[in-house]
Scaffold this motif. Structure first.
Motif, PDB file in Angstrom:
ATOM      1  N   SER A 116      38.898  42.360  45.385  1.00  0.00           N
ATOM      2  CA  SER A 116      40.133  43.046  44.995  1.00  0.00           C
ATOM      3  C   SER A 116      41.144  42.064  44.412  1.00  0.00           C
ATOM      4  O   SER A 116      41.773  42.335  43.390  1.00  0.00           O
ATOM      5  CB  SER A 116      40.759  43.761  46.192  1.00  0.00           C
ATOM      6  N   ALA A 117      41.307  40.917  45.052  1.00  0.00           N
ATOM      7  CA  ALA A 117      42.243  39.900  44.560  1.00  0.00           C
ATOM      8  C   ALA A 117      41.823  39.399  43.177  1.00  0.00           C
ATOM      9  O   ALA A 117      42.660  39.208  42.297  1.00  0.00           O
ATOM     10  CB  ALA A 117      42.330  38.740  45.547  1.00  0.00           C
ATOM     11  N   ALA A 118      40.520  39.201  42.979  1.00  0.00           N
ATOM     12  CA  ALA A 118      40.031  38.743  41.673  1.00  0.00           C
ATOM     13  C   ALA A 118      40.327  39.775  40.590  1.00  0.00           C
ATOM     14  O   ALA A 118      40.737  39.420  39.475  1.00  0.00           O
ATOM     15  CB  ALA A 118      38.534  38.450  41.744  1.00  0.00           C
ATOM     16  N   LEU A 119      40.148  41.047  40.880  1.00  0.00           N
ATOM     17  CA  LEU A 119      40.428  42.105  39.899  1.00  0.00           C
ATOM     18  C   LEU A 119      41.922  42.176  39.573  1.00  0.00           C
ATOM     19  O   LEU A 119      42.300  42.328  38.411  1.00  0.00           O
ATOM     20  CB  LEU A 119      39.933  43.456  40.409  1.00  0.00           C
ATOM     21  N   VAL A 120      42.770  42.068  40.589  1.00  0.00           N
ATOM     22  CA  VAL A 120      44.217  42.104  40.359  1.00  0.00           C
ATOM     23  C   VAL A 120      44.655  40.920  39.507  1.00  0.00           C
ATOM     24  O   VAL A 120      45.420  41.069  38.557  1.00  0.00           O
ATOM     25  CB  VAL A 120      44.975  42.139  41.707  1.00  0.00           C
ATOM     26  N   LEU A 121      44.181  39.720  39.835  1.00  0.00           N
ATOM     27  CA  LEU A 121      44.552  38.534  39.054  1.00  0.00           C
ATOM     28  C   LEU A 121      44.033  38.618  37.624  1.00  0.00           C
ATOM     29  O   LEU A 121      44.714  38.195  36.690  1.00  0.00           O
ATOM     30  CB  LEU A 121      44.039  37.273  39.744  1.00  0.00           C
ATOM     31  N   SER A 122      42.851  39.165  37.440  1.00  0.00           N
ATOM     32  CA  SER A 122      42.302  39.324  36.097  1.00  0.00           C
ATOM     33  C   SER A 122      43.157  40.282  35.271  1.00  0.00           C
ATOM     34  O   SER A 122      43.466  40.007  34.108  1.00  0.00           O
ATOM     35  CB  SER A 122      40.874  39.831  36.176  1.00  0.00           C
ATOM     36  N   ALA A 123      43.544  41.402  35.858  1.00  0.00           N
ATOM     37  CA  ALA A 123      44.391  42.370  35.155  1.00  0.00           C
ATOM     38  C   ALA A 123      45.755  41.769  34.853  1.00  0.00           C
ATOM     39  O   ALA A 123      46.311  41.971  33.771  1.00  0.00           O
ATOM     40  CB  ALA A 123      44.553  43.642  35.989  1.00  0.00           C
ATOM     41  N   PHE A 124      46.305  41.009  35.779  1.00  0.00           N
ATOM     42  CA  PHE A 124      47.604  40.368  35.565  1.00  0.00           C
ATOM     43  C   PHE A 124      47.531  39.383  34.407  1.00  0.00           C
ATOM     44  O   PHE A 124      48.411  39.339  33.553  1.00  0.00           O
ATOM     45  CB  PHE A 124      48.054  39.651  36.842  1.00  0.00           C
ATOM     46  N   GLU A 125      46.475  38.597  34.360  1.00  0.00           N
ATOM     47  CA  GLU A 125      46.326  37.599  33.295  1.00  0.00           C
ATOM     48  C   GLU A 125      46.192  38.250  31.924  1.00  0.00           C
ATOM     49  O   GLU A 125      46.740  37.777  30.939  1.00  0.00           O
ATOM     50  CB  GLU A 125      45.110  36.723  33.571  1.00  0.00           C
ATOM     51  N   LYS A 126      45.495  39.386  31.859  1.00  0.00           N
ATOM     52  CA  LYS A 126      45.316  40.077  30.585  1.00  0.00           C
ATOM     53  C   LYS A 126      46.620  40.677  30.078  1.00  0.00           C
ATOM     54  O   LYS A 126      46.815  40.814  28.879  1.00  0.00           O
ATOM     55  CB  LYS A 126      44.258  41.173  30.711  1.00  0.00           C
ATOM     56  N   ASN A 127      47.524  41.053  30.987  1.00  0.00           N
ATOM     57  CA  ASN A 127      48.786  41.675  30.599  1.00  0.00           C
ATOM     58  C   ASN A 127      49.936  40.688  30.473  1.00  0.00           C
ATOM     59  O   ASN A 127      51.045  41.080  30.135  1.00  0.00           O
ATOM     60  CB  ASN A 127      49.164  42.770  31.602  1.00  0.00           C
TER      61      ASN A 127
END
Length: 152
Positions: free
Chosen positions: A22-33
């Motif tokens: 879950s943390a990896a998915l959140v950080l990935s989405a944050f980095e893309k935005n």
């Protein structure tokens, strides 16, 4: 037969694995935005990465707005009074978009150093300027006045 201790350990490990994913998915989405702001001087000095989403802000250079035949495409130049970045945009411009006024364009910088905007934001009244753009214009004015003083 499994012991209660092994069941708890498996449950804890599965929980940790789920939280990590879950943390990896959140950080990935944050980095893309995440979108960084650059001034024209920073873009032309190579600080802005080509191909990555970013924002460029400054003033619309007087006499630079060119509307194209399709009615939606427009080219203009953003300046911080020291450097200029050419911008291409296809879409409706804000009503407050005018030459000599503040603007922030969001999009990608091409390999040819032409900024391909997918969103253009104009300042909403005469007193507002994005903080980054206002600071960039102040620094550019200081550089024009005394280049040695601006490097300190």
């Amino acid at each position: 037969m499994t012991s209660p201790r092994r069941k708890r350990l498996a449950l804890v490990l599965l929980s940790l694995l789920g939280m990590g994913a879950s943390a990896a998915l959140v950080l990935s989405a944050f980095e893309k935005n995440l979108v960084f702001f650059f001034t024209p001087a920073q873009v032309l000095s190579g600080e802005a990465p080509a191909g990555q989403r970013l924002r460029v802000g400054g003033l619309v250079q007087a006499g630079s707005v060119q509307r194209h035949a399709d009615g939606l495409s427009v080219s203009f130049v953003i300046t911080d009074t020291v450097q200029q970045v050419p911008v291409r945009y296809k879409g409706l411009l804000p009503d407050l978009f005018k030459e000599g006024k503040g603007v922030v364009a969001q999009g990608r910088l091409g390999q040819d150093r032409v900024f391909m905007a997918d969103e253009v934001l104009a300042k909403h009244d005469e007193n507002y300027m994005p903080p980054e753009a206002g600071e960039a214009l102040k620094q550019a004015a200081n550089q024009r006045k005394d280049p040695k003083e601006a490097t300190r």
